[in-house]
Design an enzyme around this catalytic site. Structure first.
Site, short mmCIF file in Angstrom:
data_model
loop_
_atom_site.label_atom_id
_atom_site.label_comp_id
_atom_site.label_asym_id
_atom_site.label_seq_id
_atom_site.Cartn_x
_atom_site.Cartn_y
_atom_site.Cartn_z
N SER A 69 0.81 -1.22 0.00
CA SER A 69 0.00 0.00 0.00
C SER A 69 0.85 1.27 0.00
O SER A 69 0.33 2.35 -0.26
CB SER A 69 -0.97 0.02 1.18
N LYS A 106 0.66 3.60 7.44
CA LYS A 106 0.12 4.54 6.46
C LYS A 106 0.76 5.91 6.66
O LYS A 106 1.41 6.18 7.67
CB LYS A 106 -1.41 4.70 6.62
#
Length: 157
Positions: A69, A106
């Site tokens: 990601s 993230k």
């Protein structure tokens, strides 16, 4: 300790110094240049890598990243990272967080009002194939720590 989601977290097993001798010459990443002096193969300074990488051994944890990601910013599946707890996350920092009982790494993207109050918080992916997380009052969210380093093994020995 192994956690669900994008990250496995471990504890540091040893705090013994890891002394390596660095090159004195900067490593150029562009163009061709002259060869450095052969004398540079024998530097007399040294670096304690553990001291360089870990500012607080009690609050720093190594982790292994799972998933792609964040591949568009160079953080890949299987990379390692160091996570430090107890430091403030700044905009664009990489963070380790739990969202609905799963661990994720993230990019931290807060948005503040003119009065410096948090308006919205997004945990952003760096790959269009993965969704971002919009953190709301209903989200079960815990900011676990800030990623201070990432590492990749370029050559399996």
């Amino acid at each position: 300790m192994i956690l669900q989601g994008d990250l496995e977290v471990f504890s540091l097993k040893s705090l013994k110094p890891m002394i390596l001798k660095p090159l004195k010459e900067p490593l150029s990443a562009g163009g061709y240049g002259a060869f450095p002096s052969a004398a540079l193969d024998f530097p007399d300074d040294s670096i304690d890598f553990l001291k360089l990488l870990v500012k607080d051994p009690v609050t720093t944890f190594p982790g292994r990243i799972s998933g792609d990601s964040l591949k568009n910013i160079g953080v890949l599946d299987g990379d390692w990272c160091l996570i430090q707890k107890g430091i403030e996350a700044k905009p664009n920092d990489l963070v380790a967080a739990t969202i609905d009982d799963q661990f994720f790494i993230k990019r931290f993207k807060p948005k503040y009002s003119d009065r410096n109050q948090l308006q919205t918080l997004k945990l952003k992916s760096a790959n269009p194939d993965f969704s971002d997380f919009d953190i709301t009052d209903e989200t079960e969210f815990y900011l676990w720590g800030v990623i201070t380093w990432t590492f990749r093994n370029w050559k399996k020995l």
